[in-house]
Design a protein around this motif. Structure first.
Motif, mmCIF file in Angstrom:
data_model
loop_
_atom_site.group_PDB
_atom_site.id
_atom_site.type_symbol
_atom_site.label_atom_id
_atom_site.label_comp_id
_atom_site.label_asym_id
_atom_site.label_seq_id
_atom_site.Cartn_x
_atom_site.Cartn_y
_atom_site.Cartn_z
ATOM 1 N N LEU A 106 57.357 -25.942 43.640
ATOM 2 C CA LEU A 106 57.845 -25.416 42.364
ATOM 3 C C LEU A 106 58.011 -23.912 42.508
ATOM 4 C CD1 LEU A 106 56.924 -28.135 41.045
ATOM 5 C CD2 LEU A 106 56.119 -26.769 39.147
ATOM 6 N N LEU A 107 58.968 -23.358 41.782
ATOM 7 C CA LEU A 107 59.147 -21.910 41.784
ATOM 8 C C LEU A 107 57.999 -21.249 41.032
ATOM 9 C CD1 LEU A 107 62.965 -21.456 40.972
ATOM 10 C CD2 LEU A 107 61.856 -21.663 43.198
ATOM 11 N N THR A 108 57.593 -20.095 41.527
ATOM 12 C CA THR A 108 56.634 -19.253 40.799
ATOM 13 C C THR A 108 57.409 -18.470 39.745
ATOM 14 O OG1 THR A 108 56.946 -17.367 42.262
ATOM 15 C CG2 THR A 108 55.207 -18.969 42.877
ATOM 16 N N THR A 110 68.453 -25.551 28.907
ATOM 17 C CA THR A 110 67.323 -26.350 29.367
ATOM 18 C C THR A 110 66.175 -25.416 29.712
ATOM 19 O OG1 THR A 110 68.157 -26.276 31.636
ATOM 20 C CG2 THR A 110 68.804 -28.191 30.302
ATOM 21 N N SER A 111 65.125 -25.966 30.306
ATOM 22 C CA SER A 111 64.015 -25.144 30.779
ATOM 23 C C SER A 111 63.423 -25.791 32.018
ATOM 24 C CB SER A 111 62.942 -24.987 29.689
ATOM 25 O OG SER A 111 62.412 -26.237 29.318
ATOM 26 N N SER A 112 62.622 -25.031 32.760
ATOM 27 C CA SER A 112 62.058 -25.519 34.015
ATOM 28 C C SER A 112 60.578 -25.158 34.120
ATOM 29 C CB SER A 112 62.801 -24.915 35.211
ATOM 30 O OG SER A 112 64.153 -25.333 35.229
ATOM 31 N N TRP A 113 59.757 -26.172 34.439
ATOM 32 C CA TRP A 113 58.345 -25.906 34.727
ATOM 33 C C TRP A 113 58.261 -24.964 35.920
ATOM 34 C CZ3 TRP A 113 55.002 -27.219 31.225
ATOM 35 C CH2 TRP A 113 55.071 -28.423 30.520
ATOM 36 N N ILE A 114 57.299 -24.036 35.892
ATOM 37 C CA ILE A 114 57.039 -23.159 37.032
ATOM 38 C C ILE A 114 55.552 -23.223 37.375
ATOM 39 C CG2 ILE A 114 59.001 -21.628 36.576
ATOM 40 C CD1 ILE A 114 57.047 -19.629 35.298
ATOM 41 N N GLY A 174 47.042 -25.596 29.535
ATOM 42 C CA GLY A 174 48.412 -25.108 29.412
ATOM 43 C C GLY A 174 49.197 -25.179 30.707
ATOM 44 N N ALA A 175 50.472 -24.962 30.580
ATOM 45 C CA ALA A 175 51.374 -24.872 31.729
ATOM 46 C C ALA A 175 52.538 -23.963 31.340
ATOM 47 C CB ALA A 175 51.876 -26.245 32.146
ATOM 48 N N LEU A 176 53.165 -23.354 32.330
ATOM 49 C CA LEU A 176 54.249 -22.393 32.094
ATOM 50 C C LEU A 176 55.616 -23.001 32.401
ATOM 51 C CD1 LEU A 176 52.745 -19.167 33.717
ATOM 52 C CD2 LEU A 176 52.615 -19.907 31.333
ATOM 53 N N PHE A 177 56.608 -22.537 31.670
ATOM 54 C CA PHE A 177 58.000 -22.892 31.954
ATOM 55 C C PHE A 177 58.870 -21.691 31.633
ATOM 56 C CE2 PHE A 177 57.471 -23.930 27.506
ATOM 57 C CZ PHE A 177 58.669 -23.562 26.909
ATOM 58 N N ASN A 181 70.570 -13.942 26.649
ATOM 59 C CA ASN A 181 70.779 -13.130 27.849
ATOM 60 C C ASN A 181 69.483 -12.477 28.346
ATOM 61 O OD1 ASN A 181 72.510 -12.348 29.898
ATOM 62 N ND2 ASN A 181 72.922 -10.366 28.964
ATOM 63 N N HIS A 182 68.367 -13.180 28.160
ATOM 64 C CA HIS A 182 67.064 -12.693 28.598
ATOM 65 C C HIS A 182 66.277 -13.859 29.191
ATOM 66 C CE1 HIS A 182 63.724 -9.842 28.595
ATOM 67 N NE2 HIS A 182 62.959 -10.874 28.290
ATOM 68 N N VAL A 183 65.517 -13.597 30.238
ATOM 69 C CA VAL A 183 64.693 -14.632 30.868
ATOM 70 C C VAL A 183 63.325 -14.631 30.202
ATOM 71 C CG1 VAL A 183 63.648 -15.441 33.014
ATOM 72 C CG2 VAL A 183 65.911 -14.367 33.051
ATOM 73 N N PHE A 184 62.919 -15.791 29.716
ATOM 74 C CA PHE A 184 61.634 -15.947 29.044
ATOM 75 C C PHE A 184 60.732 -16.858 29.858
ATOM 76 C CE2 PHE A 184 64.538 -14.995 25.561
ATOM 77 C CZ PHE A 184 63.821 -14.060 24.820
ATOM 78 N N VAL A 185 59.463 -16.559 29.852
ATOM 79 C CA VAL A 185 58.449 -17.456 30.388
ATOM 80 C C VAL A 185 57.517 -17.758 29.223
ATOM 81 C CG1 VAL A 185 56.487 -17.682 31.961
ATOM 82 C CG2 VAL A 185 58.620 -16.664 32.762
#
Length: 188
Positions: free
Chosen positions: A121-123, A140-144, A155-158, A164-168
């Protein structure tokens, strides 16, 4: 000749290499200074890696070269599909999360699915690097990869890109959505 389960036929290899080459040539901004002939040469000598790239491809990841590690001599592939890979959606984060669901369990989880495919998985850092190469996960979104201290608390992050902004963000690891998958990384 009997083929192992994790090895492509000559025809499959040829088809995959053509697909990867076409994608490579269409997206030169992702891999400046990298030559396809050198990538292909390295791939041909590693049939197990070709099988993994094919798994990335058939699950909708559209793998492409995004970097070269000068220390190891490895080419680094990420899933570069515009949206999270369709063949990996509706999964929770890991086995513990999957088993914690008493009702409406998803069919799989990101950690085990990635391991079964042979990818990482990507960090968060890798996910943000990918987002510098284009606009990904706008719908969409992606688990990281989630730090252990967050995962230990449930918890878990995605990540995703909106406005136009990257959110985690965070979610309960047991959650799953039709628009969330994971993006993989492969070193070749």
């Amino acid at each position: 000749m009997i083929m192992s389960k994790k090895e492509l036929s000559v025809e499959q290899t040829h088809e995959l290499l053509n697909t990867l080459k076409t994608r490579f040539e269409k997206n030169m901004g992702r891999h400046k200074g990298i030559e396809w002939t050198k990538v292909e040469e390295r791939l041909i000598g590693r049939p197990g890696k070709l099988w993994i790239l094919d798994e990335m491809e058939v699950t909708g990841g559209e793998p492409d070269v995004v970097d070269f590690d000068k220390e190891t001599g490895e080419y680094i592939f990420y899933d570069c599909s515009a949206e999270s890979p369709k063949g990996r959606r509706s999964i929770c984060y890991d086995l513990e999360a999957l088993e914690s669901r008493k009702e409406h369990q998803p069919e799989n989880n990101a950690i085990d699915m990635a391991a079964g495919m042979g990818v990482e998985l990507l960090t968060e850092e890798q996910y943000r690097f990918l987002q510098q190469l284009g606009q990904f996960d706008t719908k969409t979104s992606s688990w990281i990869v989630t730090p252990p201290e967050i995962r230990k608390l449930g918890g878990a992050l995605f990540g995703d890109r909106r406005y136009n902004h990257v959110f985690v963000y965070h979610n309960g690891a047991q959650s799953y959505y039709a628009a969330r998958a994971f993006r993989g990384l492969l070193r070749v």
